[in-house]
Scaffold this motif. Structure first.
Motif, PDB file in Angstrom:
ATOM      1  N   HIS A 113       0.840  -1.198   0.000  1.00  9.51           N
ATOM      2  CA  HIS A 113       0.000   0.000   0.000  1.00  9.51           C
ATOM      3  C   HIS A 113       0.872   1.243   0.000  1.00  9.51           C
ATOM      4  CE1 HIS A 113       0.634   1.634   4.069  1.00  9.51           C
ATOM      5  NE2 HIS A 113       0.758   0.372   4.464  1.00  9.51           N
ATOM      6  N   ASN A 114       0.285   2.352  -0.435  1.00  7.30           N
ATOM      7  CA  ASN A 114       0.985   3.633  -0.356  1.00  7.30           C
ATOM      8  C   ASN A 114       0.070   4.634   0.311  1.00  7.30           C
ATOM      9  OD1 ASN A 114       0.077   5.789  -2.844  1.00  7.30           O
ATOM     10  ND2 ASN A 114      -0.665   3.684  -2.968  1.00  7.30           N
ATOM     11  N   ALA A 115       0.585   5.340   1.291  1.00 11.03           N
ATOM     12  CA  ALA A 115      -0.184   6.384   1.956  1.00 11.03           C
ATOM     13  C   ALA A 115       0.742   7.372   2.641  1.00 11.03           C
ATOM     14  CB  ALA A 115      -1.148   5.773   2.984  1.00 11.03           C
ATOM     15  N   ARG A 165       6.035   5.372  -2.680  1.00 11.79           N
ATOM     16  CA  ARG A 165       4.881   5.132  -1.810  1.00 11.79           C
ATOM     17  C   ARG A 165       4.247   6.409  -1.278  1.00 11.79           C
ATOM     18  NH1 ARG A 165       6.632   0.044   1.876  1.00 11.79           N
ATOM     19  NH2 ARG A 165       4.404   0.043   2.373  1.00 11.79           N
ATOM     20  N   VAL A 166       4.690   7.566  -1.789  1.00 11.92           N
ATOM     21  CA  VAL A 166       4.003   8.822  -1.467  1.00 11.92           C
ATOM     22  C   VAL A 166       2.638   8.825  -2.155  1.00 11.92           C
ATOM     23  CG1 VAL A 166       4.020  11.324  -1.791  1.00 11.92           C
ATOM     24  CG2 VAL A 166       6.115  10.152  -1.113  1.00 11.92           C
ATOM     25  N   LYS A 174       2.898   8.106 -20.712  1.00 12.19           N
ATOM     26  CA  LYS A 174       2.232   8.820 -19.621  1.00 12.19           C
ATOM     27  C   LYS A 174       2.627  10.295 -19.624  1.00 12.19           C
ATOM     28  CE  LYS A 174       0.264   5.127 -17.927  1.00 12.19           C
ATOM     29  NZ  LYS A 174      -1.188   4.941 -17.923  1.00 12.19           N
ATOM     30  N   SER A 175       1.744  11.138 -19.106  1.00 12.90           N
ATOM     31  CA  SER A 175       2.034  12.569 -19.041  1.00 12.90           C
ATOM     32  C   SER A 175       1.819  13.145 -17.646  1.00 12.90           C
ATOM     33  CB  SER A 175       1.147  13.339 -20.041  1.00 12.90           C
ATOM     34  OG  SER A 175      -0.230  13.133 -19.747  1.00 12.90           O
ATOM     35  N   SER A 176       1.435  12.302 -16.683  1.00 13.91           N
ATOM     36  CA  SER A 176       1.175  12.794 -15.326  1.00 13.91           C
ATOM     37  C   SER A 176       1.323  11.651 -14.330  1.00 13.91           C
ATOM     38  CB  SER A 176      -0.236  13.395 -15.226  1.00 13.91           C
ATOM     39  OG  SER A 176      -1.217  12.394 -15.483  1.00 13.91           O
ATOM     40  N   ILE A 177       1.406  12.023 -13.040  1.00 15.80           N
ATOM     41  CA  ILE A 177       1.457  11.035 -11.950  1.00 15.80           C
ATOM     42  C   ILE A 177       0.468  11.500 -10.883  1.00 15.80           C
ATOM     43  CG2 ILE A 177       2.972   9.585 -10.547  1.00 15.80           C
ATOM     44  CD1 ILE A 177       5.368  10.953 -11.779  1.00 15.80           C
ATOM     45  N   PRO A 178      -0.826  11.414 -11.122  1.00 15.39           N
ATOM     46  CA  PRO A 178      -1.800  11.947 -10.164  1.00 15.39           C
ATOM     47  C   PRO A 178      -1.724  11.317  -8.780  1.00 15.39           C
ATOM     48  CG  PRO A 178      -2.871  10.616 -11.875  1.00 15.39           C
ATOM     49  CD  PRO A 178      -1.466  10.857 -12.317  1.00 15.39           C
ATOM     50  N   ARG A 179      -1.343  10.059  -8.697  1.00 18.24           N
ATOM     51  CA  ARG A 179      -1.263   9.403  -7.385  1.00 18.24           C
ATOM     52  C   ARG A 179      -0.237  10.083  -6.488  1.00 18.24           C
ATOM     53  NH1 ARG A 179       2.101   5.755  -5.017  1.00 18.24           N
ATOM     54  NH2 ARG A 179       3.341   5.560  -6.906  1.00 18.24           N
ATOM     55  N   VAL A 180       0.893  10.474  -7.054  1.00 19.82           N
ATOM     56  CA  VAL A 180       1.980  11.065  -6.276  1.00 19.82           C
ATOM     57  C   VAL A 180       1.973  12.593  -6.339  1.00 19.82           C
ATOM     58  CG1 VAL A 180       4.507  11.275  -6.122  1.00 19.82           C
ATOM     59  CG2 VAL A 180       3.457   9.036  -6.505  1.00 19.82           C
TER      60      VAL A 180
END
Length: 245
Positions: free
Chosen positions: A11-13, A120-121, A175-181
């Motif tokens: 998990h990442n949080a 994991r950020v 890819k053009s973005s990393i919305p999760r991080v």
């Protein structure tokens, strides 16, 4: 080659502030006390700097991810801060030598743990399951994992234990973005996104879809089809590529 038996899905949080503003990695004395000693309960509690730093909730969150990244799942760190017990379990085992008696965290250890932390950020601090891959035995993936987590996101690398943190990422091809991080924009992201994608700044993609030897600068030209990087460019053998469901 025999197929590995265990998935590397975690998990990442980890929230941005716990990484970039945290006393554990921003304060030189505490940082050095941490990486120059073994990652064990006795070493941590025997040092007033690390013991005091763990009074802070964000420090404990970051420390939990450090232990999870560094130590294997059959090891853990238990500490008591102001009479309150805390349990920090290992999980991935990217730097098992740090958990040995008289161990420490050298450059390779710092870079593997850093890449894992950056991977994991989570911009919103949410728990999202991710697949981690890279050129480290601890990150060997199964066929089932690769089939279930088949959406490449980005590759993360750097060293957050330095006085001036080095936090980098390159985008998966296409890819053009990393919305999760990063959230809605790459601007003011916790990582500096290098190049157009990982194929531009790293060595050839590995069979599991991960990248290694990723650089902190993009090439300025091609010579005979090979990229030429600016003088002073650093490359990182330790890098963690993330895949999503």
């Amino acid at each position: 080659m025999a197929e590995v038996q265990q998935d590397v899905i975690v998990h990442n949080a980890l929230v941005r502030n716990a990484l970039v503003r945290n006393a554990l990695v921003r304060n030189a004395l505490i940082r050095n006390a941490l990486i120059r000693n073994d990652l064990t309960s006795s070493a941590l509690m025997g040092n007033s700097l690390t013991r005091d730093a763990l009074r802070d909730a964000e420090s404990r969150q970051l420390f939990s991810f450090i232990v999870s990244c560094a130590l294997p799942e059959d090891e853990s760190v238990d500490v008591k801060v102001d009479g309150v017990p805390y349990h920090f379990p290992g999980e991935l085992g990217l730097a098992p030598e740090w958990g040995k008696k008289h161990g420490s965290c050298g450059e390779s250890c710092q870079e593997w743990v850093s890449a894992c932390l950056l991977a994991r950020v989570n911009y919103k601090g949410e728990h999202v399951m991710i697949s981690l891959r890279g050129k480290n035995e601890a990150l060997s993936s199964t066929k089932k994992e690769r089939a279930g987590y088949d959406v490449p996101e980005a590759t993360y690398y750097g060293n957050v234990f330095l006085e001036q943190q080095r936090r980098f990422a390159c985008l998966a091809p296409g890819k053009s973005s990393i919305p999760r991080v990063c959230g809605p924009s790459l601007k003011d992201c916790v990582v500096d996104v290098v190049g157009g994608d990982c194929e531009e700044v790293c060595d050839k993609m590995r069979p599991d879809g991960s990248f290694t030897n990723c650089r902190d600068r993009e090439p300025f030209e091609l010579q005979c089809g090979a990229p030429v990087f600016p003088r002073g460019t650093d490359s990182y053998k330790a890098s963690v590529s993330v895949f999503l469901e």
